[in-house]
Design a protein around this motif. Sequence first.
Motif, PDB file in Angstrom:
ATOM      1  N   ARG A 116      30.408  12.007  68.589  1.00 28.14           N
ATOM      2  CA  ARG A 116      29.230  11.973  67.719  1.00 28.14           C
ATOM      3  C   ARG A 116      28.063  11.292  68.424  1.00 28.14           C
ATOM      4  NH1 ARG A 116      28.276  13.231  62.784  1.00 28.14           N
ATOM      5  NH2 ARG A 116      30.509  13.630  62.431  1.00 28.14           N
ATOM      6  N   GLY A 117      26.943  11.982  68.489  1.00 26.21           N
ATOM      7  CA  GLY A 117      25.742  11.444  69.109  1.00 26.21           C
ATOM      8  C   GLY A 117      25.759  11.418  70.623  1.00 26.21           C
ATOM      9  N   LYS A 118      26.795  12.013  71.244  1.00 28.47           N
ATOM     10  CA  LYS A 118      26.945  11.976  72.707  1.00 28.47           C
ATOM     11  C   LYS A 118      26.587  13.344  73.292  1.00 28.47           C
ATOM     12  CE  LYS A 118      30.082   9.345  74.434  1.00 28.47           C
ATOM     13  NZ  LYS A 118      31.336   8.693  74.894  1.00 28.47           N
ATOM     14  N   PRO A 119      26.020  13.387  74.505  1.00 28.23           N
ATOM     15  CA  PRO A 119      25.783  14.682  75.156  1.00 28.23           C
ATOM     16  C   PRO A 119      27.101  15.412  75.402  1.00 28.23           C
ATOM     17  CG  PRO A 119      24.508  12.958  76.233  1.00 28.23           C
ATOM     18  CD  PRO A 119      25.461  12.272  75.290  1.00 28.23           C
ATOM     19  N   LEU A 120      27.159  16.672  74.970  1.00 28.21           N
ATOM     20  CA  LEU A 120      28.356  17.499  75.130  1.00 28.21           C
ATOM     21  C   LEU A 120      27.951  18.821  75.770  1.00 28.21           C
ATOM     22  CD1 LEU A 120      31.382  18.141  74.571  1.00 28.21           C
ATOM     23  CD2 LEU A 120      30.674  19.009  72.327  1.00 28.21           C
ATOM     24  N   ILE A 121      28.426  19.062  76.986  1.00 29.11           N
ATOM     25  CA  ILE A 121      28.143  20.319  77.683  1.00 29.11           C
ATOM     26  C   ILE A 121      29.167  21.351  77.251  1.00 29.11           C
ATOM     27  CG2 ILE A 121      27.861  21.427  79.922  1.00 29.11           C
ATOM     28  CD1 ILE A 121      27.538  18.606  81.128  1.00 29.11           C
ATOM     29  N   ASP A 122      28.684  22.490  76.781  1.00 26.98           N
ATOM     30  CA  ASP A 122      29.553  23.588  76.368  1.00 26.98           C
ATOM     31  C   ASP A 122      29.437  24.707  77.386  1.00 26.98           C
ATOM     32  OD1 ASP A 122      30.969  25.592  75.021  1.00 26.98           O
ATOM     33  OD2 ASP A 122      29.202  26.175  73.858  1.00 26.98           O
ATOM     34  N   VAL A 123      30.527  25.010  78.072  1.00 23.98           N
ATOM     35  CA  VAL A 123      30.536  26.077  79.088  1.00 23.98           C
ATOM     36  C   VAL A 123      31.293  27.308  78.601  1.00 23.98           C
ATOM     37  CG1 VAL A 123      30.489  24.304  80.888  1.00 23.98           C
ATOM     38  CG2 VAL A 123      32.676  25.330  80.259  1.00 23.98           C
ATOM     39  N   THR A 124      31.633  27.338  77.309  1.00 26.77           N
ATOM     40  CA  THR A 124      32.595  28.306  76.786  1.00 26.77           C
ATOM     41  C   THR A 124      32.030  29.712  76.679  1.00 26.77           C
ATOM     42  OG1 THR A 124      33.387  26.474  75.404  1.00 26.77           O
ATOM     43  CG2 THR A 124      34.272  28.663  74.942  1.00 26.77           C
ATOM     44  N   ASN A 125      32.836  30.684  77.048  1.00 32.04           N
ATOM     45  CA  ASN A 125      32.570  32.091  76.808  1.00 32.04           C
ATOM     46  C   ASN A 125      33.769  32.719  76.102  1.00 32.04           C
ATOM     47  OD1 ASN A 125      29.971  32.443  77.970  1.00 32.04           O
ATOM     48  ND2 ASN A 125      30.883  32.470  80.017  1.00 32.04           N
ATOM     49  N   VAL A 126      33.552  33.913  75.581  1.00 34.00           N
ATOM     50  CA  VAL A 126      34.660  34.715  75.061  1.00 34.00           C
ATOM     51  C   VAL A 126      34.666  36.039  75.818  1.00 34.00           C
ATOM     52  CG1 VAL A 126      34.528  33.669  72.781  1.00 34.00           C
ATOM     53  CG2 VAL A 126      33.251  35.763  73.224  1.00 34.00           C
ATOM     54  N   HIS A 127      35.710  36.821  75.649  1.00 36.40           N
ATOM     55  CA  HIS A 127      35.766  38.148  76.277  1.00 36.40           C
ATOM     56  C   HIS A 127      34.559  38.956  75.823  1.00 36.40           C
ATOM     57  CE1 HIS A 127      37.104  42.199  77.270  1.00 36.40           C
ATOM     58  NE2 HIS A 127      37.977  41.630  78.111  1.00 36.40           N
ATOM     59  N   PRO A 128      33.930  39.706  76.722  1.00 35.13           N
ATOM     60  CA  PRO A 128      32.727  40.473  76.340  1.00 35.13           C
ATOM     61  C   PRO A 128      32.897  41.331  75.097  1.00 35.13           C
ATOM     62  CG  PRO A 128      33.040  40.544  78.713  1.00 35.13           C
ATOM     63  CD  PRO A 128      34.245  39.847  78.160  1.00 35.13           C
ATOM     64  N   ASP A 129      34.078  41.893  74.894  1.00 37.36           N
ATOM     65  CA  ASP A 129      34.298  42.754  73.736  1.00 37.36           C
ATOM     66  C   ASP A 129      34.490  41.961  72.447  1.00 37.36           C
ATOM     67  OD1 ASP A 129      34.157  44.959  75.383  1.00 37.36           O
ATOM     68  OD2 ASP A 129      36.330  45.089  75.667  1.00 37.36           O
ATOM     69  N   ALA A 130      34.686  40.652  72.564  1.00 37.09           N
ATOM     70  CA  ALA A 130      34.996  39.842  71.389  1.00 37.09           C
ATOM     71  C   ALA A 130      33.838  38.974  70.919  1.00 37.09           C
ATOM     72  CB  ALA A 130      36.212  38.955  71.679  1.00 37.09           C
ATOM     73  N   TYR A 131      32.750  38.916  71.703  1.00 38.75           N
ATOM     74  CA  TYR A 131      31.664  38.012  71.318  1.00 38.75           C
ATOM     75  C   TYR A 131      30.982  38.482  70.037  1.00 38.75           C
ATOM     76  CZ  TYR A 131      27.478  35.202  71.238  1.00 38.75           C
ATOM     77  OH  TYR A 131      26.486  34.349  70.828  1.00 38.75           O
ATOM     78  N   ASP A 132      30.801  37.552  69.111  1.00 41.64           N
ATOM     79  CA  ASP A 132      30.153  37.817  67.822  1.00 41.64           C
ATOM     80  C   ASP A 132      28.932  36.911  67.708  1.00 41.64           C
ATOM     81  OD1 ASP A 132      29.339  38.126  65.224  1.00 41.64           O
ATOM     82  OD2 ASP A 132      31.286  37.719  64.313  1.00 41.64           O
TER      83      ASP A 132
END
Length: 214
Positions: free
Chosen positions: A90-106
């Motif tokens: 909480r309140g901390k810098p969080l780097i998100d590098v996450t991807n999903v499979h191209p066919d599954a991205y919503d």
Amino acid sequence: MRIGILGAGGMADALGTQWHRAGHEVMISGRDPEKAAALAARMAGAAKVQEREVLAGTFAEAAAFGDVVMAAVLEAGLTDVLAAAGTALRGKPLIDVTNVHPDAYDPTRPIAGAAADLTGAHVVKAFNLCHVDVWRMTPPVFDGRPLAVPLCGDDPAALELVRRLVADLGCTPLDGGGLARATLLEATAAFVIGLWFAGADAQAILTPKEHAGA
């Protein structure tokens, strides 16, 4: 800088090793403590920094350890990992590098926005457009041009920390706008990765800047 990494896979290894080599303190974490400890030892050896270890701990310990934390796990397990990291995010810098499979991205279910809502962290979306092996390059330079890394986030202090980490890789940070625009960055990844999977040269879809009409 102290960097806590949630995950003990390829992205944790590649980026964590580079940041450890650049002088940062790194702690990785995973569901399997023995696997995380073994990876930490290999990372330290690869970075060739004898006076400083790469640490290993639980998700909660890595979250508490970091001045900045990176979530480097598969999207399917992201919610559970962030929950295990606990209130330290909480309140901390969080780097998100996450991807999903191209066919599954919503695009109606943005990953970075969900991570911010779940944790209360200052999420910055970054490092999600390239294959993991690119982050092992020292530095990632193509045709004489350093790789540019777009960042999307709302908190100025968190963005500044991530810019520093981008520069430590020998890359150029780019302002991609607020966290709401992370959805566009995630969709871009899904689109171009789909092209690469199909055997196309995705980079060829963009003209040089002088032909961009700007």
